[in-house]
Design a protein around this motif. Structure first.
Motif, mmCIF file in Angstrom:
data_model
loop_
_atom_site.group_PDB
_atom_site.id
_atom_site.type_symbol
_atom_site.label_atom_id
_atom_site.label_comp_id
_atom_site.label_asym_id
_atom_site.label_seq_id
_atom_site.Cartn_x
_atom_site.Cartn_y
_atom_site.Cartn_z
ATOM 1 N N SER A 192 0.836 -1.203 0.000
ATOM 2 C CA SER A 192 0.000 0.000 0.000
ATOM 3 C C SER A 192 0.865 1.246 0.000
ATOM 4 C CB SER A 192 -0.913 -0.005 1.231
ATOM 5 O OG SER A 192 -1.649 1.198 1.335
ATOM 6 N N TYR A 193 0.360 2.299 -0.667
ATOM 7 C CA TYR A 193 1.026 3.591 -0.663
ATOM 8 C C TYR A 193 -0.005 4.662 -0.349
ATOM 9 C CZ TYR A 193 3.370 7.842 -2.258
ATOM 10 O OH TYR A 193 3.912 9.099 -2.326
ATOM 11 N N GLY A 194 0.213 5.397 0.719
ATOM 12 C CA GLY A 194 -0.662 6.495 1.077
ATOM 13 C C GLY A 194 0.072 7.798 0.901
ATOM 14 N N SER A 195 -0.480 8.691 0.077
ATOM 15 C CA SER A 195 0.211 9.939 -0.204
ATOM 16 C C SER A 195 0.092 10.884 0.973
ATOM 17 C CB SER A 195 -0.369 10.608 -1.450
ATOM 18 O OG SER A 195 -1.702 11.025 -1.217
ATOM 19 N N GLY A 196 0.980 11.857 1.024
ATOM 20 C CA GLY A 196 0.955 12.850 2.078
ATOM 21 C C GLY A 196 0.090 14.031 1.712
ATOM 22 N N ALA A 197 0.332 15.141 2.387
ATOM 23 C CA ALA A 197 -0.473 16.339 2.161
ATOM 24 C C ALA A 197 -0.223 16.941 0.791
ATOM 25 C CB ALA A 197 -0.161 17.377 3.239
ATOM 26 N N ILE A 198 0.975 16.705 0.250
ATOM 27 C CA ILE A 198 1.290 17.202 -1.083
ATOM 28 C C ILE A 198 1.883 16.070 -1.886
ATOM 29 C CG2 ILE A 198 1.663 19.579 -0.348
ATOM 30 C CD1 ILE A 198 4.634 19.046 -0.298
ATOM 31 N N GLY A 199 1.910 16.229 -3.203
ATOM 32 C CA GLY A 199 2.506 15.218 -4.050
ATOM 33 C C GLY A 199 1.464 14.318 -4.684
ATOM 34 N N SER A 200 1.939 13.365 -5.465
ATOM 35 C CA SER A 200 1.059 12.491 -6.227
ATOM 36 C C SER A 200 0.284 11.555 -5.311
ATOM 37 C CB SER A 200 1.886 11.656 -7.215
ATOM 38 O OG SER A 200 1.081 10.700 -7.848
ATOM 39 N N LEU A 201 -0.949 11.244 -5.720
ATOM 40 C CA LEU A 201 -1.752 10.268 -4.992
ATOM 41 C C LEU A 201 -1.284 8.855 -5.287
ATOM 42 C CD1 LEU A 201 -5.309 11.794 -5.573
ATOM 43 C CD2 LEU A 201 -3.932 11.945 -3.507
ATOM 44 N N CYS A 202 -0.557 8.672 -6.362
ATOM 45 C CA CYS A 202 -0.120 7.345 -6.800
ATOM 46 C C CYS A 202 1.392 7.217 -6.697
ATOM 47 C CB CYS A 202 -0.532 7.103 -8.252
ATOM 48 S SG CYS A 202 -2.306 7.083 -8.556
ATOM 49 N N THR A 203 1.858 5.971 -6.707
ATOM 50 C CA THR A 203 3.277 5.726 -6.863
ATOM 51 C C THR A 203 3.482 4.952 -8.154
ATOM 52 O OG1 THR A 203 5.246 4.628 -5.968
ATOM 53 C CG2 THR A 203 3.104 3.662 -5.394
ATOM 54 N N PRO A 204 4.389 5.388 -9.024
ATOM 55 C CA PRO A 204 4.628 4.668 -10.276
ATOM 56 C C PRO A 204 5.194 3.272 -10.056
ATOM 57 C CG PRO A 204 6.265 6.411 -9.951
ATOM 58 C CD PRO A 204 5.198 6.607 -8.913
ATOM 59 N N GLU A 205 5.704 3.013 -8.858
ATOM 60 C CA GLU A 205 6.270 1.691 -8.575
ATOM 61 C C GLU A 205 5.212 0.602 -8.496
ATOM 62 O OE1 GLU A 205 9.872 1.613 -5.875
ATOM 63 O OE2 GLU A 205 9.032 3.553 -5.307
ATOM 64 N N PHE A 206 3.952 0.991 -8.393
ATOM 65 C CA PHE A 206 2.874 0.003 -8.357
ATOM 66 C C PHE A 206 2.254 -0.209 -9.734
ATOM 67 C CE2 PHE A 206 1.607 0.482 -3.575
ATOM 68 C CZ PHE A 206 2.804 -0.096 -3.216
ATOM 69 N N LYS A 207 2.787 0.441 -10.750
ATOM 70 C CA LYS A 207 2.298 0.266 -12.116
ATOM 71 C C LYS A 207 2.719 -1.091 -12.636
ATOM 72 C CE LYS A 207 0.279 1.988 -15.842
ATOM 73 N NZ LYS A 207 -1.150 2.395 -15.854
ATOM 74 N N ARG A 208 1.738 -1.895 -13.038
ATOM 75 C CA ARG A 208 2.034 -3.242 -13.538
ATOM 76 C C ARG A 208 2.443 -3.199 -14.996
ATOM 77 N NH1 ARG A 208 -3.671 -5.613 -11.787
ATOM 78 N NH2 ARG A 208 -4.147 -3.468 -12.413
ATOM 79 N N ASN A 209 3.271 -4.152 -15.380
ATOM 80 C CA ASN A 209 3.664 -4.261 -16.782
ATOM 81 C C ASN A 209 2.505 -4.816 -17.592
ATOM 82 O OD1 ASN A 209 6.320 -3.446 -16.207
ATOM 83 N ND2 ASN A 209 6.917 -5.534 -15.682
ATOM 84 N N GLU A 210 2.254 -4.200 -18.725
ATOM 85 C CA GLU A 210 1.153 -4.659 -19.586
ATOM 86 C C GLU A 210 1.530 -5.965 -20.274
ATOM 87 O OE1 GLU A 210 -1.720 -3.361 -19.548
ATOM 88 O OE2 GLU A 210 -1.231 -1.581 -18.362
#
Length: 210
Positions: A192-210
């Motif tokens: 799980s990745y929870g974003s802070g008060a600023i910055g992206s809501l997502c992390t690119p490290e959780f992007k799966r390979n197509e």
């Protein structure tokens, strides 16, 4: 104004560069400390009283962020009993008097002693939880199903493990893999990745390979 903006920019860059945990570190730490993480999960869920929700994050061994929710007459709902950031376990003095706003949005009580009585915890309980978290290189935990165990910061965001009571079937594996904030790892574990008060809501490290 320019000087103020420069200070803010430096602060943001500093926060973004320190404590840079990674998905690779997250998975390696789980594989190396699986038994300890499962033991921590079981210990903590037994330590928290039935129907309470307790979220705790250790800034140091004796300084914590603590959020406690207690059950209401409707057992399906909870109310905020207590919340406090940067609480010194050994030297906490609540601020009084409290406004109605504080009672509504910051917890029914601000007495750490009353909270410990409700939970049937002592300072030794907090020390044991800290030791078990430290043993598996983690810093925070929230009880429940899943149990959330906080691994560490990536900038302003937080990497965590969601540990379910049972292994996830294919449908749940897909549900908890959104290419953004969650990624199924193995068995009963979701990253799980929870974003802070600023910055992206997502992390690119959780992007799966197509």
């Amino acid at each position: 104004m320019k000087q103020q903006n420069l200070v803010i920019l430096i602060l943001v860059l500093f926060l973004s560069s320190c404590g840079m945990k990674t998905k690779e570190g997250l998975t390696e730490n789980y594989d190396e400390n699986k038994n300890g993480i499962i033991e921590l999960k079981n210990f903590y869920n037994k330590t928290v009283p039935k129907d309470f929700i307790v979220r705790i994050r250790y800034n140091s061994s004796d300084n914590i962020d603590l959020f406690v929710y207690q059950p209401t007459e409707n057992s399906e709902k909870h109310e905020l009993l207590f919340q406090q950031w940067n609480l010194d376990i050994n030297d906490y003095v609540p601020e009084n008097p409290r406004s109605d706003y504080d009672k509504k949005y910051h917890g029914i009580t601000n007495s750490f002693e009353k909270v410990k009585e409700k939970l049937n915890w002592t300072n030794e309980t907090f020390a044991k939880i800290y030791d078990k978290l430290d043993d598996v290189n983690c810093m925070g935990i929230t009880n429940g199903n899943p149990t959330e165990i906080e691994y560490g910061f990536k900038g302003m965001g937080m990497f965590s493990y969601l540990i379910f009571d049972e292994n996830l079937n294919s449908e749940l594996q897909e549900k908890h893999s959104d290419d953004c904030t969650q990624m199924f790892y193995k068995e009963n574990v979701v990253l799980s990745y929870g974003s802070g008060a600023i910055g992206s809501l997502c992390t690119p490290e959780f992007k799966r390979n197509e």
